[in-house]
Design a protein around this motif. Structure first.
Motif, short mmCIF file in Angstrom:
data_model
loop_
_atom_site.label_atom_id
_atom_site.label_comp_id
_atom_site.label_asym_id
_atom_site.label_seq_id
_atom_site.Cartn_x
_atom_site.Cartn_y
_atom_site.Cartn_z
N LEU A 167 0.83 -1.20 0.00
CA LEU A 167 0.00 0.00 0.00
C LEU A 167 0.87 1.26 0.00
N LEU A 168 0.57 2.15 -0.94
CA LEU A 168 1.31 3.41 -1.11
C LEU A 168 2.82 3.18 -1.28
N MET A 169 3.15 2.11 -2.00
CA MET A 169 4.55 1.83 -2.31
C MET A 169 4.75 1.88 -3.82
N ASP A 170 5.97 2.23 -4.26
CA ASP A 170 6.25 2.26 -5.69
C ASP A 170 6.77 0.90 -6.15
N GLY A 202 -2.26 9.54 5.76
CA GLY A 202 -2.69 9.71 7.14
C GLY A 202 -3.85 8.80 7.49
N PHE A 203 -4.77 8.63 6.56
CA PHE A 203 -5.91 7.75 6.81
C PHE A 203 -5.49 6.28 6.82
N ILE A 204 -4.71 5.87 5.85
CA ILE A 204 -4.25 4.48 5.78
C ILE A 204 -3.43 4.13 7.02
N LEU A 249 -18.46 4.62 3.19
CA LEU A 249 -17.08 4.63 2.71
C LEU A 249 -16.96 5.49 1.44
N ALA A 250 -17.86 5.30 0.49
CA ALA A 250 -17.81 6.06 -0.75
C ALA A 250 -18.01 7.56 -0.48
N HIS A 251 -18.91 7.89 0.43
CA HIS A 251 -19.16 9.29 0.77
C HIS A 251 -17.91 9.91 1.40
N VAL A 307 -11.05 -0.79 2.59
CA VAL A 307 -11.08 0.61 3.01
C VAL A 307 -9.78 1.31 2.64
N CYS A 308 -8.66 0.68 2.96
CA CYS A 308 -7.35 1.27 2.61
C CYS A 308 -7.16 1.35 1.10
N GLN A 309 -7.62 0.32 0.40
CA GLN A 309 -7.48 0.33 -1.06
C GLN A 309 -8.28 1.46 -1.69
N ALA A 310 -9.47 1.73 -1.13
CA ALA A 310 -10.28 2.83 -1.65
C ALA A 310 -9.56 4.17 -1.49
N ALA A 311 -8.89 4.36 -0.35
CA ALA A 311 -8.15 5.60 -0.12
C ALA A 311 -6.95 5.69 -1.06
N GLU A 312 -6.23 4.59 -1.24
CA GLU A 312 -5.08 4.61 -2.16
C GLU A 312 -5.53 4.88 -3.59
N ASN A 313 -6.64 4.26 -4.01
CA ASN A 313 -7.13 4.47 -5.37
C ASN A 313 -7.51 5.93 -5.60
N ALA A 314 -8.11 6.56 -4.57
CA ALA A 314 -8.48 7.97 -4.70
C ALA A 314 -7.24 8.84 -4.89
N TRP A 315 -6.15 8.50 -4.21
CA TRP A 315 -4.90 9.24 -4.40
C TRP A 315 -4.34 8.99 -5.80
#
Length: 530
Positions: A163-166, A302-304, A238-240, A282-290
Protein backbone atom coordinates in the motif's frame (compact mmCIF):
# COMPACT_ATOMS: atom_id res chain seq x y z
CA UNK A 1 -22.24 -36.47 8.92
CA UNK A 2 -21.52 -34.36 12.02
CA UNK A 3 -23.56 -31.20 12.42
CA UNK A 4 -21.80 -28.09 13.75
CA UNK A 5 -23.27 -24.99 15.35
CA UNK A 6 -21.57 -21.96 13.80
CA UNK A 7 -21.63 -19.08 16.29
CA UNK A 8 -21.29 -15.56 14.86
CA UNK A 9 -20.35 -12.92 17.42
CA UNK A 10 -21.61 -9.35 17.22
CA UNK A 11 -18.30 -8.02 15.92
CA UNK A 12 -17.94 -10.74 13.27
CA UNK A 13 -20.61 -9.65 10.78
CA UNK A 14 -18.51 -10.47 7.73
CA UNK A 15 -20.09 -12.47 4.90
CA UNK A 16 -16.94 -14.39 3.92
CA UNK A 17 -15.69 -15.48 7.34
CA UNK A 18 -13.79 -18.79 6.98
CA UNK A 19 -16.03 -20.34 9.65
CA UNK A 20 -18.98 -19.64 7.30
CA UNK A 21 -17.46 -20.35 3.91
CA UNK A 22 -16.06 -23.66 5.15
CA UNK A 23 -19.24 -24.81 6.91
CA UNK A 24 -21.01 -28.00 5.80
CA UNK A 25 -24.50 -27.70 4.29
CA UNK A 26 -26.20 -29.04 7.41
CA UNK A 27 -24.60 -26.47 9.74
CA UNK A 28 -26.75 -24.26 11.91
CA UNK A 29 -25.61 -20.63 12.09
CA UNK A 30 -26.47 -18.90 15.37
CA UNK A 31 -26.42 -15.31 16.61
CA UNK A 32 -27.37 -14.27 20.14
CA UNK A 33 -28.51 -11.07 21.83
CA UNK A 34 -27.74 -11.50 25.51
CA UNK A 35 -27.96 -9.16 28.51
CA UNK A 36 -24.44 -10.05 29.64
CA UNK A 37 -22.87 -8.48 26.53
CA UNK A 38 -24.82 -5.27 27.02
CA UNK A 39 -24.07 -4.86 30.71
CA UNK A 40 -20.50 -5.93 31.53
CA UNK A 41 -19.96 -2.20 31.12
CA UNK A 42 -22.97 0.12 30.61
CA UNK A 43 -22.70 0.39 26.83
CA UNK A 44 -24.13 3.44 25.09
CA UNK A 45 -27.68 2.72 23.81
CA UNK A 46 -26.61 3.61 20.25
CA UNK A 47 -23.77 1.09 20.44
CA UNK A 48 -26.13 -1.68 21.54
CA UNK A 49 -28.73 -0.69 18.93
CA UNK A 50 -26.07 -0.60 16.22
CA UNK A 51 -24.81 -4.09 17.03
CA UNK A 52 -28.22 -5.71 17.56
CA UNK A 53 -29.63 -4.17 14.38
CA UNK A 54 -26.54 -5.12 12.36
CA UNK A 55 -26.78 -8.66 13.75
CA UNK A 56 -30.46 -8.96 12.76
CA UNK A 57 -29.78 -7.66 9.28
CA UNK A 58 -26.82 -10.05 8.96
CA UNK A 59 -29.01 -12.99 9.99
CA UNK A 60 -31.55 -11.95 7.35
CA UNK A 61 -28.78 -11.91 4.71
CA UNK A 62 -27.60 -15.37 5.77
CA UNK A 63 -31.10 -16.79 5.41
CA UNK A 64 -31.35 -15.30 1.93
CA UNK A 65 -28.09 -17.08 1.07
CA UNK A 66 -29.61 -20.40 2.11
CA UNK A 67 -28.11 -20.87 5.57
CA UNK A 68 -30.15 -22.38 8.38
CA UNK A 69 -30.07 -19.62 10.99
CA UNK A 70 -31.07 -19.56 14.63
CA UNK A 71 -31.39 -16.08 16.13
CA UNK A 72 -31.91 -15.54 19.84
CA UNK A 73 -33.56 -12.19 20.58
CA UNK A 74 -32.89 -10.41 23.84
CA UNK A 75 -36.44 -10.79 25.13
CA UNK A 76 -36.99 -14.44 24.12
CA UNK A 77 -38.42 -16.22 27.16
CA UNK A 78 -35.89 -19.09 27.01
CA UNK A 79 -32.83 -16.86 26.48
CA UNK A 80 -30.18 -17.75 29.07
CA UNK A 81 -28.70 -14.19 28.70
CA UNK A 82 -25.16 -15.61 28.66
CA UNK A 83 -23.37 -16.17 25.37
CA UNK A 84 -21.60 -19.41 26.26
CA UNK A 85 -24.66 -20.94 27.92
CA UNK A 86 -26.91 -19.86 25.07
CA UNK A 87 -24.61 -21.41 22.46
CA UNK A 88 -24.56 -24.73 24.29
CA UNK A 89 -28.35 -24.64 24.75
CA UNK A 90 -28.94 -24.03 21.04
CA UNK A 91 -26.41 -26.70 20.06
CA UNK A 92 -28.43 -29.18 22.11
CA UNK A 93 -31.69 -27.96 20.58
CA UNK A 94 -30.44 -28.74 17.06
CA UNK A 95 -28.51 -31.93 18.01
CA UNK A 96 -25.19 -30.37 16.98
CA UNK A 97 -21.97 -32.29 17.54
CA UNK A 98 -19.68 -29.34 18.12
CA UNK A 99 -19.60 -25.54 18.27
CA UNK A 100 -17.40 -23.50 15.95
CA UNK A 101 -16.62 -19.82 16.28
CA UNK A 102 -14.19 -17.32 14.82
CA UNK A 103 -11.61 -16.49 17.48
CA UNK A 104 -13.07 -13.66 19.62
CA UNK A 105 -11.45 -10.24 19.57
CA UNK A 106 -11.61 -9.82 23.34
CA UNK A 107 -9.67 -11.78 25.95
CA UNK A 108 -12.61 -12.33 28.31
CA UNK A 109 -14.57 -14.30 25.68
CA UNK A 110 -11.48 -16.01 24.29
CA UNK A 111 -10.56 -17.21 27.76
CA UNK A 112 -14.08 -18.47 28.50
CA UNK A 113 -14.23 -20.41 25.22
CA UNK A 114 -10.76 -21.85 25.76
CA UNK A 115 -11.99 -23.28 29.04
CA UNK A 116 -14.95 -24.96 27.28
CA UNK A 117 -12.87 -26.67 24.60
CA UNK A 118 -12.53 -29.82 26.69
CA UNK A 119 -16.26 -29.91 27.34
CA UNK A 120 -18.47 -32.86 26.34
CA UNK A 121 -19.71 -30.65 23.52
CA UNK A 122 -16.40 -29.40 22.08
CA UNK A 123 -15.74 -25.83 20.99
CA UNK A 124 -13.42 -25.06 18.06
CA UNK A 125 -11.97 -21.63 17.29
CA UNK A 126 -11.17 -20.61 13.72
CA UNK A 127 -8.50 -17.97 13.03
CA UNK A 128 -9.85 -14.50 12.34
CA UNK A 129 -8.54 -13.50 8.89
CA UNK A 130 -9.98 -9.96 8.84
CA UNK A 131 -6.75 -8.19 9.74
CA UNK A 132 -3.66 -7.39 7.70
CA UNK A 133 -1.41 -8.96 10.33
CA UNK A 134 -2.17 -12.21 12.11
CA UNK A 135 -1.51 -12.54 15.81
CA UNK A 136 1.31 -14.97 14.99
CA UNK A 137 2.76 -12.53 12.46
CA UNK A 138 2.81 -9.72 15.01
CA UNK A 139 4.47 -11.97 17.58
CA UNK A 140 7.20 -12.81 15.07
CA UNK A 141 7.72 -9.11 14.29
CA UNK A 142 7.91 -8.31 18.02
CA UNK A 143 10.30 -11.14 18.89
CA UNK A 144 13.65 -9.89 20.11
CA UNK A 145 12.63 -6.22 20.16
CA UNK A 146 13.28 -4.39 23.40
CA UNK A 147 10.93 -1.53 22.52
CA UNK A 148 7.93 -1.45 20.22
CA UNK A 149 7.10 1.57 18.09
CA UNK A 150 4.14 1.85 15.78
CA UNK A 151 6.16 3.66 13.11
CA UNK A 152 8.50 0.69 12.71
CA UNK A 153 5.58 -1.74 12.52
CA UNK A 154 3.75 0.52 10.06
CA UNK A 155 6.69 0.63 7.67
CA UNK A 156 6.90 -3.15 7.80
CA UNK A 157 3.19 -3.42 7.02
CA UNK A 158 3.52 -0.99 4.10
CA UNK A 159 6.22 -3.21 2.60
CA UNK A 160 4.21 -6.38 3.30
CA UNK A 161 1.01 -5.06 1.71
CA UNK A 162 2.40 -2.78 -1.00
CA UNK A 163 0.00 0.00 0.00
CA UNK A 164 1.31 3.41 -1.11
CA UNK A 165 4.55 1.83 -2.31
CA UNK A 166 6.25 2.26 -5.69
CA UNK A 167 7.59 -0.47 -7.97
CA UNK A 168 10.90 -0.53 -6.07
CA UNK A 169 8.97 -1.00 -2.79
CA UNK A 170 9.80 2.52 -1.63
CA UNK A 171 7.15 4.80 -0.10
CA UNK A 172 5.19 6.94 -2.51
CA UNK A 173 6.09 10.61 -2.17
CA UNK A 174 9.52 9.57 -0.80
CA UNK A 175 8.16 9.76 2.76
CA UNK A 176 6.69 7.17 5.08
CA UNK A 177 4.77 9.69 7.10
CA UNK A 178 3.17 13.06 6.28
CA UNK A 179 2.11 13.84 9.83
CA UNK A 180 3.74 17.28 9.79
CA UNK A 181 1.18 18.30 7.15
CA UNK A 182 -1.73 17.03 9.22
CA UNK A 183 -1.88 19.34 12.23
CA UNK A 184 -3.82 22.35 11.01
CA UNK A 185 -6.55 23.92 13.13
CA UNK A 186 -9.99 24.20 11.56
CA UNK A 187 -10.33 27.40 9.50
CA UNK A 188 -13.51 29.39 10.00
CA UNK A 189 -14.63 29.38 6.36
CA UNK A 190 -14.71 25.59 5.87
CA UNK A 191 -17.99 23.76 6.51
CA UNK A 192 -17.48 19.99 6.79
CA UNK A 193 -19.83 17.63 4.94
CA UNK A 194 -22.79 16.07 6.71
CA UNK A 195 -22.63 12.26 6.90
CA UNK A 196 -25.09 10.20 4.84
CA UNK A 197 -28.47 9.63 6.46
CA UNK A 198 -29.61 6.11 7.27
CA UNK A 199 -33.32 6.07 8.00
CA UNK A 200 -34.07 3.24 10.47
CA UNK A 201 -36.07 0.45 8.83
CA UNK A 202 -38.55 -1.79 10.68
CA UNK A 203 -35.80 -4.07 12.03
CA UNK A 204 -33.82 -1.14 13.40
CA UNK A 205 -36.92 0.49 14.88
CA UNK A 206 -37.76 -2.75 16.69
CA UNK A 207 -34.23 -2.88 18.07
CA UNK A 208 -34.34 0.74 19.21
CA UNK A 209 -37.55 0.07 21.15
CA UNK A 210 -35.94 -3.00 22.71
CA UNK A 211 -32.80 -1.10 23.69
CA UNK A 212 -34.78 1.79 25.15
CA UNK A 213 -36.67 -0.70 27.31
CA UNK A 214 -33.66 -2.66 28.56
CA UNK A 215 -30.80 -0.15 28.44
CA UNK A 216 -32.46 3.26 28.39
CA UNK A 217 -30.91 4.19 31.74
CA UNK A 218 -27.40 3.92 30.31
CA UNK A 219 -25.47 7.07 29.44
CA UNK A 220 -26.43 8.30 25.97
CA UNK A 221 -29.47 8.87 23.81
CA UNK A 222 -30.95 6.96 20.87
CA UNK A 223 -32.27 10.16 19.33
CA UNK A 224 -30.64 10.85 15.99
CA UNK A 225 -29.33 7.28 15.58
CA UNK A 226 -27.56 7.28 12.20
CA UNK A 227 -25.14 4.37 11.93
CA UNK A 228 -24.79 1.88 9.07
CA UNK A 229 -26.31 -1.47 10.04
CA UNK A 230 -25.79 -3.32 6.74
CA UNK A 231 -22.78 -3.83 4.50
CA UNK A 232 -24.51 -1.83 1.76
CA UNK A 233 -24.92 1.15 4.09
CA UNK A 234 -21.32 0.84 5.29
CA UNK A 235 -20.05 0.82 1.69
CA UNK A 236 -22.15 3.91 1.03
CA UNK A 237 -20.51 5.64 4.02
CA UNK A 238 -17.08 4.63 2.71
CA UNK A 239 -17.81 6.06 -0.75
CA UNK A 240 -19.16 9.29 0.77
CA UNK A 241 -16.05 9.70 2.93
CA UNK A 242 -13.66 9.10 0.04
CA UNK A 243 -15.42 11.68 -2.15
CA UNK A 244 -16.40 14.40 0.31
CA UNK A 245 -14.15 14.20 3.38
CA UNK A 246 -10.89 12.40 2.60
CA UNK A 247 -9.52 15.29 0.49
CA UNK A 248 -9.45 17.42 3.67
CA UNK A 249 -8.92 14.65 6.24
CA UNK A 250 -5.13 14.92 6.29
CA UNK A 251 -4.92 18.65 6.90
CA UNK A 252 -7.59 18.77 9.61
CA UNK A 253 -7.56 15.35 11.27
CA UNK A 254 -6.29 16.86 14.54
CA UNK A 255 -8.68 19.84 14.55
CA UNK A 256 -11.53 20.11 17.06
CA UNK A 257 -14.76 22.01 16.51
CA UNK A 258 -17.18 23.32 19.12
CA UNK A 259 -20.15 22.68 16.82
CA UNK A 260 -19.19 20.00 14.26
CA UNK A 261 -18.67 16.56 15.84
CA UNK A 262 -17.49 14.70 12.73
CA UNK A 263 -15.50 17.26 10.72
CA UNK A 264 -13.66 15.31 7.98
CA UNK A 265 -13.43 12.03 9.87
CA UNK A 266 -14.65 8.80 8.31
CA UNK A 267 -17.06 7.46 10.95
CA UNK A 268 -16.15 3.99 9.63
CA UNK A 269 -14.47 2.50 12.70
CA UNK A 270 -17.73 1.06 14.06
CA UNK A 271 -18.49 -0.70 10.77
CA UNK A 272 -14.86 -1.86 10.51
CA UNK A 273 -14.74 -3.23 14.04
CA UNK A 274 -18.11 -4.99 13.65
CA UNK A 275 -17.00 -6.61 10.40
CA UNK A 276 -19.28 -4.85 7.91
CA UNK A 277 -16.16 -3.59 6.14
CA UNK A 278 -12.77 -5.19 5.69
CA UNK A 279 -9.71 -3.03 6.36
CA UNK A 280 -8.07 -3.87 3.04
CA UNK A 281 -10.99 -2.60 0.96
CA UNK A 282 -11.08 0.61 3.01
CA UNK A 283 -7.35 1.27 2.61
CA UNK A 284 -7.48 0.33 -1.06
CA UNK A 285 -10.28 2.83 -1.65
CA UNK A 286 -8.15 5.60 -0.12
CA UNK A 287 -5.08 4.61 -2.16
CA UNK A 288 -7.13 4.47 -5.37
CA UNK A 289 -8.48 7.97 -4.70
CA UNK A 290 -4.90 9.24 -4.40
CA UNK A 291 -3.75 7.43 -7.53
CA UNK A 292 -6.72 8.91 -9.42
CA UNK A 293 -5.68 12.40 -8.31
CA UNK A 294 -8.77 12.97 -6.18
CA UNK A 295 -7.04 13.37 -2.81
CA UNK A 296 -3.58 14.60 -1.73
CA UNK A 297 -1.07 12.05 -0.52
CA UNK A 298 -0.99 13.42 3.03
CA UNK A 299 -4.71 12.61 3.36
CA UNK A 300 -4.44 9.14 1.87
CA UNK A 301 -1.34 8.26 3.89
CA UNK A 302 -2.69 9.71 7.14
CA UNK A 303 -5.91 7.75 6.81
CA UNK A 304 -4.25 4.48 5.78
CA UNK A 305 -1.83 4.83 8.71
CA UNK A 306 -4.75 4.87 11.15
CA UNK A 307 -5.90 1.47 9.86
CA UNK A 308 -2.84 -0.32 8.50
CA UNK A 309 -0.58 1.08 11.19
CA UNK A 310 -2.28 2.01 14.43
CA UNK A 311 -5.31 -0.32 14.36
CA UNK A 312 -3.19 -3.37 13.57
CA UNK A 313 -0.47 -2.31 16.01
CA UNK A 314 -2.74 -1.96 19.06
CA UNK A 315 -4.37 -5.32 18.30
CA UNK A 316 -0.94 -6.93 18.24
CA UNK A 317 0.03 -5.24 21.52
CA UNK A 318 -3.24 -6.39 23.10
CA UNK A 319 -2.85 -10.07 22.26
CA UNK A 320 0.86 -10.12 22.96
CA UNK A 321 0.32 -8.94 26.54
CA UNK A 322 -3.11 -10.02 27.75
CA UNK A 323 -4.35 -10.64 30.38
CA UNK A 324 -1.61 -8.96 32.46
CA UNK A 325 -1.65 -5.79 30.35
CA UNK A 326 -5.06 -4.81 31.69
CA UNK A 327 -3.65 -4.57 35.23
CA UNK A 328 -0.86 -2.12 34.37
CA UNK A 329 -0.84 1.16 36.31
CA UNK A 330 2.74 2.37 36.19
CA UNK A 331 1.92 5.94 37.29
CA UNK A 332 -0.10 4.63 40.27
CA UNK A 333 -3.17 6.65 39.29
CA UNK A 334 -6.04 5.95 41.66
CA UNK A 335 -8.63 8.72 41.28
CA UNK A 336 -12.20 7.78 40.38
CA UNK A 337 -13.74 8.95 37.13
CA UNK A 338 -14.96 12.57 37.37
CA UNK A 339 -18.75 12.55 37.74
CA UNK A 340 -19.29 14.95 34.86
CA UNK A 341 -18.04 12.31 32.40
CA UNK A 342 -21.59 10.93 32.74
CA UNK A 343 -23.41 14.25 32.57
CA UNK A 344 -21.33 16.85 30.75
CA UNK A 345 -22.04 19.15 33.70
CA UNK A 346 -18.80 21.13 33.71
CA UNK A 347 -17.77 24.71 32.91
CA UNK A 348 -14.76 23.47 30.94
CA UNK A 349 -16.10 23.96 27.44
CA UNK A 350 -13.83 21.45 25.66
CA UNK A 351 -14.80 18.65 28.05
CA UNK A 352 -18.46 19.63 28.07
CA UNK A 353 -18.71 19.49 24.27
CA UNK A 354 -16.71 16.27 23.92
CA UNK A 355 -18.97 14.56 26.47
CA UNK A 356 -22.15 16.01 24.94
CA UNK A 357 -21.10 14.81 21.48
CA UNK A 358 -20.34 11.39 22.95
CA UNK A 359 -23.76 11.33 24.61
CA UNK A 360 -25.54 12.33 21.40
CA UNK A 361 -23.61 10.21 18.87
CA UNK A 362 -21.64 7.51 20.76
CA UNK A 363 -18.73 9.17 18.99
CA UNK A 364 -15.84 11.57 19.46
CA UNK A 365 -12.87 11.67 17.14
CA UNK A 366 -9.39 10.58 18.17
CA UNK A 367 -8.07 13.99 19.25
CA UNK A 368 -11.11 14.64 21.44
CA UNK A 369 -10.47 11.28 23.09
CA UNK A 370 -6.71 11.65 23.39
CA UNK A 371 -6.23 15.35 24.09
CA UNK A 372 -9.48 16.37 25.82
CA UNK A 373 -11.20 13.62 27.84
CA UNK A 374 -8.04 11.50 27.92
CA UNK A 375 -5.59 14.31 28.67
CA UNK A 376 -7.79 15.58 31.50
CA UNK A 377 -8.00 12.11 33.05
CA UNK A 378 -4.22 11.72 32.74
CA UNK A 379 -3.54 15.06 34.42
CA UNK A 380 -5.99 14.31 37.24
CA UNK A 381 -4.59 10.83 37.89
CA UNK A 382 -7.76 8.89 37.03
CA UNK A 383 -7.25 5.16 37.44
CA UNK A 384 -6.79 3.17 34.22
CA UNK A 385 -9.65 0.80 35.13
CA UNK A 386 -12.09 3.70 35.50
CA UNK A 387 -11.23 5.44 32.23
CA UNK A 388 -10.83 2.24 30.21
CA UNK A 389 -14.30 1.06 31.19
CA UNK A 390 -15.78 4.46 30.38
CA UNK A 391 -14.27 4.50 26.89
CA UNK A 392 -15.36 0.90 26.35
CA UNK A 393 -18.90 1.81 27.37
CA UNK A 394 -19.55 5.04 25.51
CA UNK A 395 -18.02 4.70 22.02
CA UNK A 396 -19.63 2.82 19.17
CA UNK A 397 -16.30 1.47 17.90
CA UNK A 398 -14.94 0.42 21.30
CA UNK A 399 -14.03 -3.23 21.63
CA UNK A 400 -11.44 -4.10 24.24
CA UNK A 401 -8.70 -5.19 21.81
CA UNK A 402 -8.60 -1.68 20.32
CA UNK A 403 -9.83 0.38 23.28
CA UNK A 404 -7.59 -0.95 26.05
CA UNK A 405 -4.14 -0.32 24.48
CA UNK A 406 -5.26 3.09 23.24
CA UNK A 407 -6.56 4.15 26.64
CA UNK A 408 -4.21 2.45 29.06
CA UNK A 409 -1.09 2.81 26.92
CA UNK A 410 -1.44 5.90 24.76
CA UNK A 411 -3.83 8.07 26.79
CA UNK A 412 -2.77 7.25 30.36
CA UNK A 413 0.83 6.06 29.88
CA UNK A 414 -0.05 3.38 32.42
CA UNK A 415 2.22 0.84 30.71
CA UNK A 416 5.29 2.98 31.36
CA UNK A 417 6.01 3.70 27.71
CA UNK A 418 5.59 0.18 26.37
CA UNK A 419 3.20 1.35 23.63
CA UNK A 420 4.02 5.06 23.28
CA UNK A 421 7.28 6.91 23.75
CA UNK A 422 5.89 9.72 25.98
CA UNK A 423 2.72 10.76 27.82
CA UNK A 424 0.34 12.82 25.68
CA UNK A 425 -0.05 15.48 28.36
CA UNK A 426 -0.79 19.08 27.45
CA UNK A 427 -1.94 22.36 28.95
CA UNK A 428 -4.86 24.42 27.70
CA UNK A 429 -2.58 25.97 25.09
CA UNK A 430 -2.87 22.88 22.88
CA UNK A 431 -6.66 22.90 23.00
CA UNK A 432 -6.73 26.61 22.23
CA UNK A 433 -4.47 26.10 19.22
CA UNK A 434 -6.44 23.18 17.75
CA UNK A 435 -10.03 24.18 18.58
CA UNK A 436 -12.47 27.04 18.99
CA UNK A 437 -13.62 25.85 22.43
CA UNK A 438 -11.70 28.38 24.49
CA UNK A 439 -13.53 31.40 23.09
CA UNK A 440 -16.79 29.92 24.45
CA UNK A 441 -15.37 28.93 27.86
CA UNK A 442 -15.79 30.74 31.17
CA UNK A 443 -12.15 29.93 31.99
CA UNK A 444 -9.28 31.96 30.55
CA UNK A 445 -6.87 29.66 28.75
CA UNK A 446 -4.08 32.21 29.14
CA UNK A 447 -4.24 32.11 32.95
CA UNK A 448 -2.85 29.44 35.26
CA UNK A 449 -3.67 30.98 38.65
CA UNK A 450 -6.97 32.41 39.90
CA UNK A 451 -10.67 31.57 39.87
CA UNK A 452 -11.01 32.03 36.11
CA UNK A 453 -7.76 30.21 35.20
CA UNK A 454 -8.04 27.25 32.83
CA UNK A 455 -7.78 24.10 35.00
CA UNK A 456 -5.69 22.33 32.36
CA UNK A 457 -2.78 24.71 32.99
CA UNK A 458 -2.17 24.12 36.71
CA UNK A 459 -3.09 20.43 36.36
CA UNK A 460 -0.45 20.07 33.65
CA UNK A 461 2.37 21.36 35.83
CA UNK A 462 1.08 19.42 38.83
CA UNK A 463 1.10 16.22 36.76
CA UNK A 464 4.69 16.82 35.71
CA UNK A 465 5.75 17.55 39.26
CA UNK A 466 3.84 14.60 40.69
CA UNK A 467 5.41 12.14 38.23
CA UNK A 468 8.86 13.70 37.98
CA UNK A 469 10.63 10.60 39.26
CA UNK A 470 9.10 8.38 36.57
CA UNK A 471 9.15 10.84 33.66
CA UNK A 472 12.07 13.24 33.96
CA UNK A 473 14.48 10.72 32.45
CA UNK A 474 12.39 10.48 29.26
CA UNK A 475 14.44 12.06 26.45
CA UNK A 476 11.31 13.48 24.81
CA UNK A 477 10.43 15.34 28.04
CA UNK A 478 13.83 16.82 28.86
CA UNK A 479 12.87 20.25 27.55
CA UNK A 480 9.65 20.57 29.53
CA UNK A 481 11.28 19.34 32.74
CA UNK A 482 13.99 21.89 32.14
CA UNK A 483 11.27 24.57 32.15
CA UNK A 484 9.78 23.15 35.33
CA UNK A 485 13.14 23.14 37.10
CA UNK A 486 13.76 26.77 36.12
CA UNK A 487 10.43 27.85 37.60
CA UNK A 488 10.60 29.76 40.88
CA UNK A 489 9.56 28.02 44.09
CA UNK A 490 6.77 30.56 44.61
CA UNK A 491 5.28 29.93 41.19
CA UNK A 492 5.50 26.17 41.58
CA UNK A 493 3.80 26.43 44.96
CA UNK A 494 1.02 28.61 43.53
CA UNK A 495 0.42 26.18 40.64
CA UNK A 496 0.43 23.22 43.03
CA UNK A 497 -2.13 24.85 45.32
CA UNK A 498 -4.31 25.84 42.33
CA UNK A 499 -4.32 22.25 41.06
CA UNK A 500 -5.00 20.72 44.48
CA UNK A 501 -7.94 23.07 45.11
CA UNK A 502 -9.45 22.01 41.82
CA UNK A 503 -8.87 18.30 42.47
CA UNK A 504 -10.31 18.53 45.99
CA UNK A 505 -13.67 19.74 44.66
CA UNK A 506 -13.78 17.26 41.75
CA UNK A 507 -16.68 14.87 42.34
CA UNK A 508 -15.97 11.25 41.42
CA UNK A 509 -18.18 8.32 40.47
CA UNK A 510 -17.86 4.88 42.08
CA UNK A 511 -15.49 2.31 40.64
CA UNK A 512 -16.66 0.15 37.76
CA UNK A 513 -17.42 -3.53 37.93
CA UNK A 514 -20.64 -3.76 39.91
CA UNK A 515 -22.99 -3.25 36.97
CA UNK A 516 -25.11 -0.61 38.72
CA UNK A 517 -22.56 2.14 39.33
CA UNK A 518 -24.30 4.58 37.02
CA UNK A 519 -27.71 3.94 38.55
CA UNK A 520 -26.12 4.42 41.96
CA UNK A 521 -24.65 7.73 40.88
CA UNK A 522 -28.05 8.84 39.59
CA UNK A 523 -29.71 7.94 42.90
CA UNK A 524 -27.10 9.90 44.87
CA UNK A 525 -27.18 13.02 42.74
CA UNK A 526 -30.56 13.03 41.03
CA UNK A 527 -28.73 13.40 37.69
CA UNK A 528 -29.49 11.05 34.84
CA UNK A 529 -27.10 9.98 32.12
CA UNK A 530 -29.40 11.17 29.33
Amino acid sequence: MSRPLIVILGDQLTHDLPVLTGAPENAVVALFEVEEEGRYVPHHPQKIAFLFSAMRHFAHMLRQQGHQVHYTCLDDSDNTQDLISEAERIAGLYDCDDIRVTSPGEWRLFDRIQKRRGNTLPWYMVTDDRFFCSREGFNQWAQGRQRFRMEHFYRWMRRETGLLMDEQNNPQGDQWNFDQNNRKPMPKHLIPPEPPEHQPDSLTREVMTLVETHFGHHFGTLEGFNWPVTRRQALNDLAHFIEHALPFFGDYQDAISDQHPFLYHARLSGALNAGLLRPREVCQAAENAWRDGKVPINSAEGFIRQILGWREYVRGIYWLNMPDYKRRNDLNADRGLPAFYWTGDTDMRCLKRAIEMTRDHAYAHHIQRLMVTGNFALLCGVSPAALCDWYLAVYIDAFEWVELPNTLGMVLYADGGYLGSKPYCASGKYIDRMSDHCQHCRYDVKKSIGEDACPFNSLYWHFLERNEKQLSGNQRMKLIYGSLNKMSDDKRQALREQALRFLDQLEETPAYGQGDHLAGYERRTGKGGD
